[in-house]
Design a protein around this motif. Structure first.
Motif, PDB file in Angstrom:
ATOM      1  N   LYS A   1      28.679  56.937  77.213  1.00 37.37           N
ATOM      2  CA  LYS A   1      29.995  56.223  76.893  1.00 37.37           C
ATOM      3  C   LYS A   1      31.142  56.626  77.992  1.00 37.37           C
ATOM      4  O   LYS A   1      31.805  55.917  78.616  1.00 37.37           O
ATOM      5  CB  LYS A   1      30.621  56.489  75.487  1.00 37.37           C
ATOM      6  CG  LYS A   1      29.740  56.086  74.424  1.00 37.37           C
ATOM      7  CD  LYS A   1      30.455  56.174  73.089  1.00 37.37           C
ATOM      8  CE  LYS A   1      29.722  55.678  71.863  1.00 37.37           C
ATOM      9  NZ  LYS A   1      30.281  55.619  70.656  1.00 37.37           N
ATOM     10  N   SER A   2      30.920  58.031  78.420  1.00 38.00           N
ATOM     11  CA  SER A   2      31.867  58.264  79.267  1.00 38.00           C
ATOM     12  C   SER A   2      31.464  58.437  80.830  1.00 38.00           C
ATOM     13  O   SER A   2      32.087  58.949  81.606  1.00 38.00           O
ATOM     14  CB  SER A   2      32.313  60.046  78.878  1.00 38.00           C
ATOM     15  OG  SER A   2      31.166  60.880  79.076  1.00 38.00           O
TER      16      SER A   2
ATOM     17  N   LEU B   1      17.786  51.888  88.019  1.00 35.96           N
ATOM     18  CA  LEU B   1      16.571  52.764  88.268  1.00 35.96           C
ATOM     19  C   LEU B   1      16.618  54.213  87.932  1.00 35.96           C
ATOM     20  O   LEU B   1      15.483  54.781  87.479  1.00 35.96           O
ATOM     21  CB  LEU B   1      16.302  52.814  90.003  1.00 35.96           C
ATOM     22  CG  LEU B   1      16.148  51.308  90.665  1.00 35.96           C
ATOM     23  CD1 LEU B   1      15.963  51.476  92.185  1.00 35.96           C
ATOM     24  CD2 LEU B   1      14.750  50.985  90.040  1.00 35.96           C
ATOM     25  N   VAL B   2      17.759  54.664  87.865  1.00 36.90           N
ATOM     26  CA  VAL B   2      17.948  55.981  87.440  1.00 36.90           C
ATOM     27  C   VAL B   2      17.531  56.048  85.724  1.00 36.90           C
ATOM     28  O   VAL B   2      16.798  57.198  85.414  1.00 36.90           O
ATOM     29  CB  VAL B   2      19.468  56.498  87.676  1.00 36.90           C
ATOM     30  CG1 VAL B   2      19.749  57.662  86.736  1.00 36.90           C
ATOM     31  CG2 VAL B   2      19.724  56.763  89.042  1.00 36.90           C
ATOM     32  N   MET B   3      18.111  55.051  85.122  1.00 35.33           N
ATOM     33  CA  MET B   3      17.781  54.845  83.470  1.00 35.33           C
ATOM     34  C   MET B   3      16.183  54.763  83.689  1.00 35.33           C
ATOM     35  O   MET B   3      15.465  55.015  82.655  1.00 35.33           O
ATOM     36  CB  MET B   3      18.685  53.836  83.132  1.00 35.33           C
ATOM     37  CG  MET B   3      19.952  54.183  83.015  1.00 35.33           C
ATOM     38  SD  MET B   3      20.434  55.746  82.314  1.00 35.33           S
ATOM     39  CE  MET B   3      19.627  55.580  80.540  1.00 35.33           C
ATOM     40  N   ALA B   4      15.392  53.902  84.297  1.00 35.85           N
ATOM     41  CA  ALA B   4      14.221  53.556  84.225  1.00 35.85           C
ATOM     42  C   ALA B   4      13.408  54.953  84.454  1.00 35.85           C
ATOM     43  O   ALA B   4      12.255  55.313  83.956  1.00 35.85           O
ATOM     44  CB  ALA B   4      13.769  52.581  85.444  1.00 35.85           C
TER      45      ALA B   4
ATOM     46  N   HIS C   1      34.488  46.138  87.985  1.00 35.28           N
ATOM     47  CA  HIS C   1      32.899  46.176  88.070  1.00 35.28           C
ATOM     48  C   HIS C   1      32.209  46.953  88.941  1.00 35.28           C
ATOM     49  O   HIS C   1      32.702  46.943  89.920  1.00 35.28           O
ATOM     50  CB  HIS C   1      32.495  44.662  87.832  1.00 35.28           C
ATOM     51  CG  HIS C   1      33.284  43.914  86.679  1.00 35.28           C
ATOM     52  ND1 HIS C   1      32.640  43.972  85.069  1.00 35.28           N
ATOM     53  CD2 HIS C   1      34.329  42.905  86.715  1.00 35.28           C
ATOM     54  CE1 HIS C   1      33.442  43.104  84.629  1.00 35.28           C
ATOM     55  NE2 HIS C   1      34.391  42.375  85.538  1.00 35.28           N
ATOM     56  N   SER C   2      30.892  47.230  88.496  1.00 31.19           N
ATOM     57  CA  SER C   2      30.096  47.755  89.536  1.00 31.19           C
ATOM     58  C   SER C   2      29.716  46.787  90.658  1.00 31.19           C
ATOM     59  O   SER C   2      29.296  45.756  90.198  1.00 31.19           O
ATOM     60  CB  SER C   2      28.854  48.772  89.135  1.00 31.19           C
ATOM     61  OG  SER C   2      29.632  49.869  87.947  1.00 31.19           O
ATOM     62  N   THR C   3      29.433  47.027  91.942  1.00 34.42           N
ATOM     63  CA  THR C   3      28.559  46.321  92.774  1.00 34.42           C
ATOM     64  C   THR C   3      27.190  46.136  92.309  1.00 34.42           C
ATOM     65  O   THR C   3      26.402  46.938  91.660  1.00 34.42           O
ATOM     66  CB  THR C   3      28.664  46.914  94.127  1.00 34.42           C
ATOM     67  OG1 THR C   3      27.926  48.301  94.118  1.00 34.42           O
ATOM     68  CG2 THR C   3      30.242  47.100  94.535  1.00 34.42           C
ATOM     69  N   ALA C   4      26.655  45.002  93.050  1.00 33.36           N
ATOM     70  CA  ALA C   4      25.217  44.931  92.764  1.00 33.36           C
ATOM     71  C   ALA C   4      24.285  46.130  92.993  1.00 33.36           C
ATOM     72  O   ALA C   4      23.254  46.270  92.253  1.00 33.36           O
ATOM     73  CB  ALA C   4      24.635  43.623  93.330  1.00 33.36           C
ATOM     74  N   GLY C   5      24.664  46.730  94.082  1.00 31.18           N
ATOM     75  CA  GLY C   5      23.732  47.953  94.610  1.00 31.18           C
ATOM     76  C   GLY C   5      24.056  48.908  93.554  1.00 31.18           C
ATOM     77  O   GLY C   5      23.119  49.949  93.341  1.00 31.18           O
TER      78      GLY C   5
ATOM     79  N   ALA D   1      27.228  50.749  84.733  1.00 35.97           N
ATOM     80  CA  ALA D   1      27.208  49.646  84.211  1.00 35.97           C
ATOM     81  C   ALA D   1      26.557  49.656  82.746  1.00 35.97           C
ATOM     82  O   ALA D   1      25.652  50.181  82.604  1.00 35.97           O
ATOM     83  CB  ALA D   1      26.388  48.623  85.100  1.00 35.97           C
ATOM     84  N   ARG D   2      27.177  48.694  81.924  1.00 34.13           N
ATOM     85  CA  ARG D   2      26.682  48.599  80.662  1.00 34.13           C
ATOM     86  C   ARG D   2      25.100  48.132  80.348  1.00 34.13           C
ATOM     87  O   ARG D   2      24.512  48.260  79.423  1.00 34.13           O
ATOM     88  CB  ARG D   2      27.575  47.893  79.756  1.00 34.13           C
ATOM     89  CG  ARG D   2      29.115  48.276  79.639  1.00 34.13           C
ATOM     90  CD  ARG D   2      29.181  49.707  79.387  1.00 34.13           C
ATOM     91  NE  ARG D   2      30.513  50.337  79.423  1.00 34.13           N
ATOM     92  CZ  ARG D   2      30.505  51.669  79.152  1.00 34.13           C
ATOM     93  NH1 ARG D   2      29.582  52.342  79.127  1.00 34.13           N
ATOM     94  NH2 ARG D   2      31.914  51.924  79.154  1.00 34.13           N
TER      95      ARG D   2
END
Length: 285
Positions: A125-126, A42-45, A31-35, A130-131
């Motif tokens: 997908k690749s 934020l990148v997707m935002a 799993h990715s960390t919280a940071g 985080a999902r």
């Protein structure tokens, strides 16, 4: 001539390397960390904001609807309900703020379903992300749309005579409460976007959910004027708690108990529908 053949030493097979399962699990970070999740979100935002800038028609509903609904409802229902427009505005404007922000959040699921139909999410997908980031990112970008909708509603109210007794602080608190509620309810429509088969289905189901909840509330009429069976439903309607909270903040600058009930409902919606949306999104990967 005699040829001597040199015998090569026999090679021993390599001993199998033992792997400690516990150490392998500890070394692999599933799993990715919280940071990292926050950064990816934020990148997707930012991606969603750039998409909005290139498609200005996405702002039509948050710019035209508040102005149209505020003027139309004020002059049509003001005299019939409160005896005049000026007396009706303290009741109407907070209700319009809540109604506009909540109807705006329905587009979150529609936009998500359209992106999934176009294959945009296939590119993610690749990517090691985080999902939840592709889902939460556009929702954070939609906060700009909620802010525009709420702000224009108050501006339209000021133009036609609304004078909020809560002042700037009360109005700002009412806007924040409406925006937080809209953002939390957007998780419901995000989940619908991941389980339905088309954007039109998301839009139709969303309207069936949100419009009855919005209009069967205390947003536009006093509860005392309703039949008893309908008044009982309106009193427990979560939208009524939101409207009452925004009225107390905007009109009187008071932090009422309705605000607490609204925030509690928001937390419950996020706790339920954010995991459901993420799990349903994973099924498409």
């Amino acid at each position: 001539m005699n040829t001597a053949t040199a015998s090569l030493p026999a090679t021993k097979p390599a001993a199998p390397r033992l792997v400690d399962p516990a150490a392998a699990v500890a070394a692999a970070r599933a799993h990715s960390t919280a940071g990292e999740i926050a950064g990816q979100t934020l990148v997707m935002a930012w991606r969603a904001l750039k998409k909005m800038r290139r498609n200005p028609e996405q702002f039509f509903d948050v710019t035209i609807q508040p102005l149209l609904f505020t003027a139309m409802f004020a002059y049509i229902f003001g005299g019939a309900i409160s005896g005049g427009v000026s007396a009706y505005l303290p009741v109407l404007i907070p209700g319009i703020v809540a109604q506009t922000v909540l109807t705006t959040c329905m587009s979150t699921g529609v936009q998500l379903r359209e992106d999934m139909e176009k294959g945009v999410f296939d590119r993610f997908k690749s990517l090691p992300m985080a999902r939840i980031a592709p889902l939460a990112g556009p929702m954070i970008a939609d906060l700009v749309r909620y802010l525009i909708a709420a702000g224009l509603t108050f501006v339209a109210g000021l133009i036609i005579g609304y004078r909020p007794g809560g002042g700037v602080v009360g109005v700002a608190g009412a806007m924040v409460l409406a925006i937080v509620t809209g953002w939390s309810l957007a998780w419901i429509f995000t989940w619908l976007g991941t389980i339905t088969k088309s954007a039109k289905s998301v839009q139709g189901i969303s309207m069936l959910i949100m419009f009855p909840l919005t209009f069967l509330s205390n947003a536009f009429v006093p509860v005392q004027t309703l039949p008893r069976w309908l008044a009982d439903f309106v009193k427990v309607n979560p939208i009524s708690h939101l409207v009452s909270g925004t009225r107390a903040l905007a009109n009187h600058g008071q932090l009422s108990g309705e605000v607490g009930w609204t925030l509690l409902a928001c937390a419950a919606v996020i706790a339920v529908f954010a995991p459901l949306s993420t799990r349903s999104y994973r099924r498409h990967l």
